[in-house]
Design a protein around this motif. Sequence first.
Motif, PDB file in Angstrom:
ATOM      1  N   VAL A 144       5.690 -11.840   4.056  1.00 15.34           N
ATOM      2  CA  VAL A 144       6.369 -10.807   3.274  1.00 15.34           C
ATOM      3  C   VAL A 144       5.618  -9.487   3.411  1.00 15.34           C
ATOM      4  O   VAL A 144       4.379  -9.463   3.356  1.00 15.34           O
ATOM      5  CB  VAL A 144       6.464 -11.190   1.778  1.00 15.34           C
ATOM      6  CG1 VAL A 144       7.177 -10.096   0.975  1.00 15.34           C
ATOM      7  CG2 VAL A 144       7.180 -12.534   1.605  1.00 15.34           C
ATOM      8  N   ARG A 145       6.352  -8.392   3.592  1.00 14.43           N
ATOM      9  CA  ARG A 145       5.785  -7.052   3.568  1.00 14.43           C
ATOM     10  C   ARG A 145       6.449  -6.288   2.423  1.00 14.43           C
ATOM     11  O   ARG A 145       7.643  -6.006   2.476  1.00 14.43           O
ATOM     12  CB  ARG A 145       6.024  -6.304   4.892  1.00 14.43           C
ATOM     13  CG  ARG A 145       5.407  -6.954   6.108  1.00 14.43           C
ATOM     14  CD  ARG A 145       3.882  -6.931   6.065  1.00 14.43           C
ATOM     15  NE  ARG A 145       3.327  -7.562   7.262  1.00 14.43           N
ATOM     16  CZ  ARG A 145       3.086  -8.864   7.382  1.00 14.43           C
ATOM     17  NH1 ARG A 145       3.370  -9.677   6.358  1.00 14.43           N
ATOM     18  NH2 ARG A 145       2.577  -9.369   8.494  1.00 14.43           N
ATOM     19  N   GLU A 146       5.661  -6.005   1.379  1.00 13.30           N
ATOM     20  CA  GLU A 146       6.190  -5.253   0.235  1.00 13.30           C
ATOM     21  C   GLU A 146       6.059  -3.767   0.541  1.00 13.30           C
ATOM     22  O   GLU A 146       4.964  -3.265   0.807  1.00 13.30           O
ATOM     23  CB  GLU A 146       5.438  -5.637  -1.032  1.00 13.30           C
ATOM     24  CG  GLU A 146       5.650  -7.101  -1.413  1.00 13.30           C
ATOM     25  CD  GLU A 146       4.890  -7.505  -2.667  1.00 13.30           C
ATOM     26  OE1 GLU A 146       5.265  -7.031  -3.762  1.00 13.30           O
ATOM     27  OE2 GLU A 146       3.922  -8.278  -2.538  1.00 13.30           O
ATOM     28  N   VAL A 147       7.178  -3.074   0.499  1.00  6.86           N
ATOM     29  CA  VAL A 147       7.272  -1.693   0.958  1.00  6.86           C
ATOM     30  C   VAL A 147       7.624  -0.785  -0.218  1.00  6.86           C
ATOM     31  O   VAL A 147       8.683  -0.944  -0.834  1.00  6.86           O
ATOM     32  CB  VAL A 147       8.330  -1.584   2.078  1.00  6.86           C
ATOM     33  CG1 VAL A 147       8.684  -0.140   2.363  1.00  6.86           C
ATOM     34  CG2 VAL A 147       7.841  -2.299   3.338  1.00  6.86           C
ATOM     35  N   ALA A 148       6.728   0.164  -0.500  1.00  4.62           N
ATOM     36  CA  ALA A 148       6.924   1.036  -1.665  1.00  4.62           C
ATOM     37  C   ALA A 148       7.492   2.401  -1.312  1.00  4.62           C
ATOM     38  O   ALA A 148       8.068   3.076  -2.165  1.00  4.62           O
ATOM     39  CB  ALA A 148       5.603   1.208  -2.415  1.00  4.62           C
ATOM     40  N   ASP A 149       7.295   2.846  -0.053  1.00  5.28           N
ATOM     41  CA  ASP A 149       7.716   4.191   0.300  1.00  5.28           C
ATOM     42  C   ASP A 149       7.994   4.273   1.801  1.00  5.28           C
ATOM     43  O   ASP A 149       7.862   3.280   2.530  1.00  5.28           O
ATOM     44  CB  ASP A 149       6.647   5.222  -0.105  1.00  5.28           C
ATOM     45  CG  ASP A 149       5.263   4.882   0.438  1.00  5.28           C
ATOM     46  OD1 ASP A 149       5.163   4.275   1.526  1.00  5.28           O
ATOM     47  OD2 ASP A 149       4.268   5.214  -0.242  1.00  5.28           O
ATOM     48  N   GLU A 150       8.367   5.467   2.245  1.00  2.53           N
ATOM     49  CA  GLU A 150       8.759   5.632   3.646  1.00  2.53           C
ATOM     50  C   GLU A 150       7.608   5.339   4.604  1.00  2.53           C
ATOM     51  O   GLU A 150       7.820   4.748   5.673  1.00  2.53           O
ATOM     52  CB  GLU A 150       9.277   7.054   3.872  1.00  2.53           C
ATOM     53  CG  GLU A 150       9.758   7.302   5.291  1.00  2.53           C
ATOM     54  CD  GLU A 150      10.387   8.661   5.466  1.00  2.53           C
ATOM     55  OE1 GLU A 150      10.631   9.043   6.638  1.00  2.53           O
ATOM     56  OE2 GLU A 150      10.641   9.349   4.458  1.00  2.53           O
ATOM     57  N   ARG A 151       6.403   5.710   4.225  1.00  3.90           N
ATOM     58  CA  ARG A 151       5.273   5.456   5.116  1.00  3.90           C
ATOM     59  C   ARG A 151       5.038   3.959   5.300  1.00  3.90           C
ATOM     60  O   ARG A 151       4.825   3.478   6.429  1.00  3.90           O
ATOM     61  CB  ARG A 151       4.013   6.111   4.562  1.00  3.90           C
ATOM     62  CG  ARG A 151       2.792   5.924   5.448  1.00  3.90           C
ATOM     63  CD  ARG A 151       1.610   6.723   4.951  1.00  3.90           C
ATOM     64  NE  ARG A 151       0.429   6.518   5.793  1.00  3.90           N
ATOM     65  CZ  ARG A 151      -0.723   7.149   5.623  1.00  3.90           C
ATOM     66  NH1 ARG A 151      -0.856   8.030   4.645  1.00  3.90           N
ATOM     67  NH2 ARG A 151      -1.734   6.892   6.429  1.00  3.90           N
ATOM     68  N   ALA A 152       5.074   3.224   4.194  1.00  4.49           N
ATOM     69  CA  ALA A 152       4.904   1.775   4.286  1.00  4.49           C
ATOM     70  C   ALA A 152       6.052   1.139   5.064  1.00  4.49           C
ATOM     71  O   ALA A 152       5.856   0.173   5.813  1.00  4.49           O
ATOM     72  CB  ALA A 152       4.810   1.171   2.888  1.00  4.49           C
ATOM     73  N   ALA A 153       7.239   1.701   4.898  1.00  7.58           N
ATOM     74  CA  ALA A 153       8.394   1.191   5.637  1.00  7.58           C
ATOM     75  C   ALA A 153       8.206   1.390   7.133  1.00  7.58           C
ATOM     76  O   ALA A 153       8.469   0.488   7.939  1.00  7.58           O
ATOM     77  CB  ALA A 153       9.663   1.884   5.166  1.00  7.58           C
ATOM     78  N   ALA A 154       7.735   2.563   7.515  1.00 10.30           N
ATOM     79  CA  ALA A 154       7.515   2.849   8.931  1.00 10.30           C
ATOM     80  C   ALA A 154       6.479   1.894   9.519  1.00 10.30           C
ATOM     81  O   ALA A 154       6.631   1.403  10.644  1.00 10.30           O
ATOM     82  CB  ALA A 154       7.073   4.297   9.116  1.00 10.30           C
ATOM     83  N   ASP A 155       5.427   1.610   8.747  1.00 12.73           N
ATOM     84  CA  ASP A 155       4.389   0.690   9.225  1.00 12.73           C
ATOM     85  C   ASP A 155       4.957  -0.719   9.409  1.00 12.73           C
ATOM     86  O   ASP A 155       4.673  -1.389  10.415  1.00 12.73           O
ATOM     87  CB  ASP A 155       3.225   0.648   8.243  1.00 12.73           C
ATOM     88  CG  ASP A 155       2.393   1.923   8.239  1.00 12.73           C
ATOM     89  OD1 ASP A 155       2.523   2.718   9.196  1.00 12.73           O
ATOM     90  OD2 ASP A 155       1.637   2.129   7.269  1.00 12.73           O
TER      91      ASP A 155
END
Length: 347
Positions: A144-155
């Motif tokens: 699981v990758r928990e994504v809080a914002d656009e930067r985390a989403a891009a990563d």
Amino acid sequence: MHAATFFDGVGWREGVVELVDGRVRLSDGHSAAGLPRLDGVVLGGFTDHHVHLQLVDHAQLSGSRLGRVVDLGGNPGVLRRLARGGIKNAPAARDSGTFSIPHPHPIPHAHAHAHALVVEFAGAFVAAPGGYPSDREWAPEGSVREVADERAAADAVAEMAAAGASCLKVTSNSTAGPVFSDDLFRTIVGLAASHSLPVVAHAEGPGEAQRVVALGAARLAHAPFTERLDDEEIARQAASTSWISTLAIHDGPARAIAIDNVRRFHAAGGTVLYGTDLGNGPMPNDLNAREIAALREAGLHSDALLHALAPMDPLAPSATLLFLPGASPPTADPLAARPLIPADLKV
């Protein structure tokens, strides 16, 4: 050498089957006059579009009628290794809590003709912080990758692309925790598109199937089962997305809702893909008869059912060939398929 009718993934064609280096191969084109005809039809191994390989004894799949599987949520490193090597008929360690069971009716010759299974995968589930399935005990470590914002989403998107993913699995289950805002979900879809990764969404909860498709999801990991979609929404989705069936995981009202939605989606021209959510409860490491029955109940018969099963190209040199003895195109039943073996070519 025998003349044979085969399914090429689109329709029925004529070809020739023969032994090449001890293995049965299929070639295209009409046969010479007087050539004996195979009593049955031929196709490639089927596709299960929704599995979780880390939750099952995946080595058993190499003796099944599946030629390809799409894993929709697991540790990307583990899945990358499986995809690179294919799944072969070799011992595999069971994770604790696995649910798969052998097929209740053994397939003749399956063990002797086990094959390397083609594996495609999404990699890790991309979820909102605290969102499904981040709190589930069954979720493998690193899945699981928990994504809080656009930067985390891009990563997260870049990581899955680098691992070799063919799609991106994004969860939107409002009954089990937080979900992405419209803006962030749309951003994730755009980031995935920049890596040529279509978004497959787990949509659950009131309005979620409608929302994620409007925000750009290319595929639903489960045919909508929370609520009955109205006909206008069905028409919109039929024109823009595809649905993976997973009908047999449901009971009661959810099953009835899902089958009704699929029946109308299919009638509207929507693309329905066979998928079982393998690993979600006891089910065979093979074609799932309950899923096939549910698809038929939803109106998918004959060629429509075969299209949902997306058999692999039987003309490919490495193709696993399946045989339906005594069948013709109108009577082809996927559940009657078994490996095509040299003995079938004896006159």
